[in-house]
Design a protein around this motif. Structure first.
Motif, PDB file in Angstrom:
ATOM      1  N   GLN A 173     -35.812  11.117   5.651  1.00 36.26           N
ATOM      2  CA  GLN A 173     -35.908  10.100   4.599  1.00 36.26           C
ATOM      3  C   GLN A 173     -36.929   9.033   4.972  1.00 36.26           C
ATOM      4  N   PHE A 174     -36.895   8.598   6.223  1.00 37.24           N
ATOM      5  CA  PHE A 174     -37.841   7.586   6.691  1.00 37.24           C
ATOM      6  C   PHE A 174     -39.274   8.091   6.550  1.00 37.24           C
ATOM      7  N   LEU A 175     -39.522   9.318   6.970  1.00 35.42           N
ATOM      8  CA  LEU A 175     -40.875   9.861   6.893  1.00 35.42           C
ATOM      9  C   LEU A 175     -41.354  10.020   5.456  1.00 35.42           C
ATOM     10  N   SER A 176     -40.471  10.403   4.562  1.00 33.61           N
ATOM     11  CA  SER A 176     -40.889  10.630   3.175  1.00 33.61           C
ATOM     12  C   SER A 176     -41.045   9.328   2.384  1.00 33.61           C
ATOM     13  N   SER A 177     -40.455   8.249   2.880  1.00 32.27           N
ATOM     14  CA  SER A 177     -40.554   6.977   2.154  1.00 32.27           C
ATOM     15  C   SER A 177     -41.875   6.272   2.450  1.00 32.27           C
ATOM     16  N   GLN A 178     -42.282   5.425   1.523  1.00 32.60           N
ATOM     17  CA  GLN A 178     -43.498   4.637   1.700  1.00 32.60           C
ATOM     18  C   GLN A 178     -43.237   3.518   2.706  1.00 32.60           C
ATOM     19  N   LYS A 179     -44.171   3.300   3.605  1.00 29.31           N
ATOM     20  CA  LYS A 179     -44.063   2.268   4.628  1.00 29.31           C
ATOM     21  C   LYS A 179     -45.321   1.410   4.616  1.00 29.31           C
TER      22      LYS A 179
END
Length: 169
Positions: free
Chosen positions: A12-18
């Motif tokens: 989820q962290f990797l797929s979310s925008q940061k």
């Protein structure tokens, strides 16, 4: 070992925008001899920093960019000498990876996820060759930020490897 919840959280962290924090990181002497590093915190969509990117380079011109999540590496990109050959684990063919990698490469989360599921966070043994046009720091940084979904802006592109004169002693 890593739980399914932990794996899901990383996915989820990797797929979310940061986004990167506003302040450009400073280069400091690393704990490794002849190496310098800069740490740049990342913020998730809620503005909370739970990860950071570490840039490293040494006197041999090798560059490493790592995504650190909860104090453990989950993705790394390495710019190394073209002739440097690194072996992949014996079962790398299961991930469509060659037995050996020559030159620039990355340790992607998806290639290493099953290994991490069984062994826990800490190492990323599976390597994937980078596209041949990724040869320099700026190209590597652009690729890396793109694949880990980090929004870049003008400020991001002001960050670069330091000159010899600006390196800390």
């Amino acid at each position: 070992m890593l739980s399914e919840e932990d794996i899901f959280e990383i996915d989820q962290f990797l797929s979310s925008q940061k986004t990167l924090t506003i302040e450009l990181p400073n280069w400091t002497k690393s704990s490794r001899p002849d190496e310098y590093e800069a740490r740049w915190p990342l913020k998730n969509e809620s503005g909370i920093s739970i990860a950071h990117v570490i840039f490293r380079f040494n006197n041999n011109g090798q560059i490493s960019i790592s995504l650190i999540f909860r104090n453990k590496p989950i993705w790394r990109l390495d710019i190394v000498d073209e002739g440097e050959i690194k072996p992949n684990p014996h079962d790398a063919h299961n991930y469509d990876l060659p037995p050996n990698i020559s030159g620039n490469h990355e340790h992607q989360w998806n290639d290493n996820k099953e290994y991490i599921r069984r062994n826990g966070l800490g190492t990323l043994p599976y390597r994937r060759p980078l596209q041949p046009q990724i040869r320099q720091f700026r190209q590597a940084m652009g690729h890396f930020m793109s694949v880990i979904n980090v929004e870049t802006d003008r400020n991001t592109w002001q960050f670069d490897l330091p000159s010899e004169q600006s390196l800390p002693l």
